[in-house]
Every structure is written in C-alpha cells, then in structure tokens.
Scaffold this motif. Structure first.
Motif, mmCIF file in Angstrom:
data_model
loop_
_atom_site.group_PDB
_atom_site.id
_atom_site.type_symbol
_atom_site.label_atom_id
_atom_site.label_comp_id
_atom_site.label_asym_id
_atom_site.label_seq_id
_atom_site.Cartn_x
_atom_site.Cartn_y
_atom_site.Cartn_z
ATOM 1 N N CYS A 239 0.463 -1.401 -0.633
ATOM 2 C CA CYS A 239 -0.121 0.137 -0.545
ATOM 3 C C CYS A 239 1.038 0.760 -0.395
ATOM 4 O O CYS A 239 1.749 0.958 0.274
ATOM 5 N N HIS A 240 0.056 2.433 -0.197
ATOM 6 C CA HIS A 240 1.273 3.693 -0.104
ATOM 7 C C HIS A 240 1.186 3.572 1.478
ATOM 8 O O HIS A 240 2.911 4.294 1.601
ATOM 9 N N ILE A 241 0.690 4.107 1.859
ATOM 10 C CA ILE A 241 0.851 3.753 3.431
ATOM 11 C C ILE A 241 -0.188 2.653 4.013
ATOM 12 O O ILE A 241 -0.897 2.214 3.840
ATOM 13 N N GLY A 242 0.755 2.081 4.455
ATOM 14 C CA GLY A 242 0.324 0.270 5.638
ATOM 15 C C GLY A 242 -1.164 1.048 6.407
ATOM 16 O O GLY A 242 -2.412 0.683 6.449
ATOM 17 N N VAL A 243 -0.717 1.206 7.775
ATOM 18 C CA VAL A 243 -1.628 2.307 8.861
ATOM 19 C C VAL A 243 -1.347 3.433 8.759
ATOM 20 O O VAL A 243 -1.007 4.209 8.862
ATOM 21 N N VAL A 244 -2.711 4.312 8.367
ATOM 22 C CA VAL A 244 -3.008 5.595 8.825
ATOM 23 C C VAL A 244 -3.918 5.624 10.882
ATOM 24 O O VAL A 244 -4.487 5.499 10.540
ATOM 25 N N TYR A 245 -2.842 5.806 11.358
ATOM 26 C CA TYR A 245 -3.250 5.783 13.494
ATOM 27 C C TYR A 245 -3.722 6.941 13.277
ATOM 28 O O TYR A 245 -2.927 8.083 13.870
ATOM 29 N N GLY A 246 -5.391 7.567 13.199
ATOM 30 C CA GLY A 246 -5.006 8.575 13.334
ATOM 31 C C GLY A 246 -5.506 9.404 11.703
ATOM 32 O O GLY A 246 -6.079 8.927 10.966
ATOM 33 N N GLY A 247 -4.687 10.373 11.544
ATOM 34 C CA GLY A 247 -5.021 11.139 10.619
ATOM 35 C C GLY A 247 -5.555 12.602 10.387
ATOM 36 O O GLY A 247 -5.207 13.883 11.867
ATOM 37 N N GLU A 248 -5.976 13.541 9.151
ATOM 38 C CA GLU A 248 -6.174 14.572 8.729
ATOM 39 C C GLU A 248 -7.753 14.745 8.607
ATOM 40 O O GLU A 248 -8.078 14.679 7.661
ATOM 41 N N GLY A 249 -8.592 14.326 9.832
ATOM 42 C CA GLY A 249 -10.347 15.073 9.459
ATOM 43 C C GLY A 249 -10.489 15.786 9.851
ATOM 44 O O GLY A 249 -10.505 16.871 10.243
ATOM 45 N N ARG A 250 -11.406 15.506 11.120
ATOM 46 C CA ARG A 250 -12.496 16.463 11.103
ATOM 47 C C ARG A 250 -13.128 16.713 13.012
ATOM 48 O O ARG A 250 -13.829 16.950 13.303
ATOM 49 N N ALA A 251 -12.103 16.397 13.157
ATOM 50 C CA ALA A 251 -11.661 16.671 15.247
ATOM 51 C C ALA A 251 -10.464 16.172 15.724
ATOM 52 O O ALA A 251 -9.474 15.552 14.868
ATOM 53 N N SER A 252 -10.656 16.418 16.536
ATOM 54 C CA SER A 252 -8.854 16.241 17.617
ATOM 55 C C SER A 252 -9.387 15.484 18.824
ATOM 56 O O SER A 252 -9.986 16.218 19.215
ATOM 57 N N PRO A 253 -9.184 14.943 19.391
ATOM 58 C CA PRO A 253 -7.566 14.305 18.867
ATOM 59 C C PRO A 253 -8.725 13.138 17.662
ATOM 60 O O PRO A 253 -9.507 12.932 17.925
ATOM 61 N N GLU A 254 -8.025 13.121 16.506
ATOM 62 C CA GLU A 254 -7.923 12.262 15.653
ATOM 63 C C GLU A 254 -8.483 10.507 16.896
ATOM 64 O O GLU A 254 -8.954 10.192 15.383
ATOM 65 N N HIS A 255 -7.730 10.322 16.782
ATOM 66 C CA HIS A 255 -7.891 8.388 17.459
ATOM 67 C C HIS A 255 -7.461 8.817 18.874
ATOM 68 O O HIS A 255 -6.602 9.404 19.386
#
Length: 400
Positions: A239-255
C-alpha cells in the motif's frame, strides 16, 4: 488459514456454530430477486444460504431487517467461500452493501465488488456487525478515486458506527486507478472497531496530491475522533501507507486509545504506519519489512495545536522511527531496526512472507520490554507471550 480469535469480544454471536440461534431459519435463495426479498424480510436468527453465482444487486440493512444479540441475521454462500459474487456495478449504486442503523448481522464468504465508492458502508449507528472471510475489492466504478474506501464507516458524531468486526477478509484492488483519496478501510467517528487477521493489500500510490497526505492510498485509516480501535494480526502489503493511526480529519484528537499489535506490514511506498494526532495510542509487537519508512509521527495540519501521545514498543522495524515534532509524547521502547538486506539472518523466509524468528536471532528473542500492561499476551500465530524470560521483538514469539 489464520486463527480467528474471540469473535465474541464485541458481543457478536456467530450463528450457526458457536451458538444455537433463537427461531433459526435456513432460507435458500438462487437468484437476485429471491436474495433481495430474503434480505428485506430478514428476521432475527435467519441464515440466508446463497446458491453459487454472480448477483447483480446491492444489499441494504436497516434496523427493520436486523438480528439480535443471540440471533444474528447471517448471509453465507451455500457452497462455500468464493462461490457467490455480489456485484453492484450494473445497478449504479454508490456502495454494494450498506448498513444504516443495522445491528447483529454477519456476512461470510462473499465476494463484494462493483460499488461506485464503497464496497461496505456503515452509518447511522450501525453496530455489532461481523464481516468474516469475505473478498472486498474494486468498488471504485466512480473515478478518479477522490472519495473511496473498500470498507467505510462514518458518523454522525453523535450516532457512530460501533462494535464492528472485520475478521479474515481480503481487501484489495486488482488494478490501480487514478485518484488521490482512497483507502482499504477508512473510518470517521467510529468506536470499538476490531480489524483482525485480514489480508489488506495493493491500495497503491496516488496520482493526485490535492487531498490530505494521509488520505492518499492507505490500507487502513481510523480518524475523526475514532476511539478504541484494535488492529491486530493483519498482513498489510503493498500500500502507499500501511496504517494511518489517526489522520487529518474532522476532529481532534483524531484517534483516542486503541492498539495496533502483532501486524506484519510490508512494501509500503511511503510509511508502514503514520501516527497523526493520536491520544493514548499503542503500537506494539509489529513487524515491518521492505517499507520506505517504518513508523513516522506527524502533526495534524488541520489541527495545528494537536499533539501525539503514544507508546511504541517491541516493534521490529526496517527503518528508524521518524518523529516530526519533538514536543509529541512518544514513549519508544525496544524498537530495533533490521534493514531488508539483513532480514535473511533474522527471519525464516522473509521473501516468502515467513517472518518467524530464526533460533539464532538472539538479539530479538527475549529482548522485549514489559510496558506495565498486558495487551499483548499472544503473538501473530496465537502463541502465548512470553515463552522465555521476556517477550520477543516483533509479531512472532520464537517457539522451538
């Protein structure tokens, strides 16, 4: 075949087999019209047995055709895994299987393909759903891929998908279309997902760069205030990235919370794991091989005040951990690096995907640390940890 572990952990009864379902009915179907009617009229305890073939249709589950805790609704091929294809391509559907507020449903052994954007979609509080031994692939008829995931979960924030288990599925692309926002598994506002013993592969490099860096070709991404996700015993490859633990989404913290443990991550073009705006995360006992970068820790550009707080321990890396911001709290313990050129002296047969430790790999056997928790009591194969005086490094505990 990998060992399916404790599917009861999220309250999902596997029926028939482990439990006897209340009011159980076996409903054989042989064509799309019968299958559509059986799904629409499903009652708790029903097992829908699907004759071999390709079914040009989409499936929708709601609260009205759901199961119960002790009597789930089950869909499975009559003649075993791989004999039934649910293909929504001719319907023009956005997604092949949709769960809207549905609960206590099990899909087993199906090929799921042809959706415009998603193969399987969870929304409006869908919960206690089990995807077991399915092949989910090429649900990308709307191209370029700028809003795509083979398996997708999405809020709203106050009515989240929760307690979903993905176990022993194969999730992949057979070809690599153009686009810049696509994942194997992707979640916004998801709680208590368990992603276990899947083979997720060939979610490859983006052809566009106008989306978040972490949206672009990840095998798994769990973001937008998702909580307590467990990612374990998966093979994640190419894969381009295996796992994104969190990310740049719609809330903080992301995970928030959760753990990644005992995964094998290979062939990532950018990162094996990207940790992005995670609070209380754990990345433990994973094996990395042949990735451009093993683990990298980043700020969330959409939430500039964000911080990462995570334990990274007992991982067998192929490059040193990269940390973008020294102010992040990343507690690193026992994460040695083995370059791919040196793997032959450490692993049984890395080129064939056998990452068990050689008996002579003494630098990694009994070389792990105790973190004060007991989250990793077994290894990738189900062997108990530790067998020696301390846990071994990586996804496998060496067993003579």
């Amino acid at each position: 075949m990998m060992r399916i572990v404790n599917l009861m952990i999220l309250g999902m009864a596997v029926c028939p087999g482990l439990l006897t379902c209340a009011s159980a009915r076996n409903l054989p179907v042989t064509d799309a019209a019968q299958l559509q009617r059986a799904v629409e009229e499903a009652k708790p305890g029903d097992t829908i047995l699907i004759a071999p073939g390709r079914y040009a249709m989409r499936l929708i589950f709601t609260a009205q055709n759901s199961g119960t805790e002790n009597a789930p609704v089950v869909l499975r091929p009559r003649d075993g895994a791989g004999s039934v294809v649910i293909d929504s391509r001719e319907t023009g559907a956005d997604m092949t299987v949709k769960f809207t507020g549905a609960s206590h449903i099990q899909l087993e052994g199906l090929d799921i393909t042809g959706g415009g954007y998603h193969g399987v979609f969870f929304t409006e509080g869908a919960h206690h759903i089990l995807l077991l031994k399915n092949r989910i692939y090429d649900n990308f008829t709307v191209q370029p891929l700028n809003s795509h995931a083979e398996v997708k979960g999405s809020g709203p924030r106050d009515n989240r998908p929760r307690r979903i288990t993905l176990a022993d599925n194969e999730i992949f692309h057979t070809t690599h279309p153009s686009g810049g926002n696509f994942q194997g598994v992707d979640c916004n506002f998801c709680d208590d997902f368990r992603i276990v013993e899947n083979h997720i592969h060939d979610i490859r490099n983006p052809s566009e760069a106008r989306h978040s860096r972490f949206d672009r070709g990840s095998c798994i991404q769990m973001k937008s205030a998702s909580t307590s996700v467990v990612i374990e015993r998966n093979r994640i490859a190419n894969c381009h990235i295996g796992v994104v633990y969190g990310g740049e989404g719609r809330a903080s913290p992301e995970h928030i919370g959760g753990i990644m443990r005992n995964n094998i991550i290979t062939g990532a073009a950018e990162f094996g794991v990207a940790i992005v705006n995670v609070s209380g995360g754990k990345v433990m006992h994973n094996t990395f091989y042949g990735n451009r970068q093993s683990i990298a820790v980043f700020r969330d550009s959409r939430n500039p005040d964000s911080r990462n707080d995570a334990i990274v321990a007992n991982n067998l890396l192929d490059t040193p951990l990269h940390q973008d911001n020294a102010q992040d709290s990343i507690r690193r313990q026992a994460n040695p690096v083995v370059a791919p050129g040196d793997g032959a002296g450490v692993f049984r047969d890395p080129e064939a995907g056998d990452f068990r430790l050689f008996p002579g790999a003494s630098a990694f056997i009994d070389a792990g640390v105790y973190t004060g928790n007991d989250e990793v009591q077994e290894d990738f194969a189900g062997t108990r940890r530790p067998l020696g005086g301390a846990p071994d490094i990586g996804a496998f505990e060496h067993s003579p």
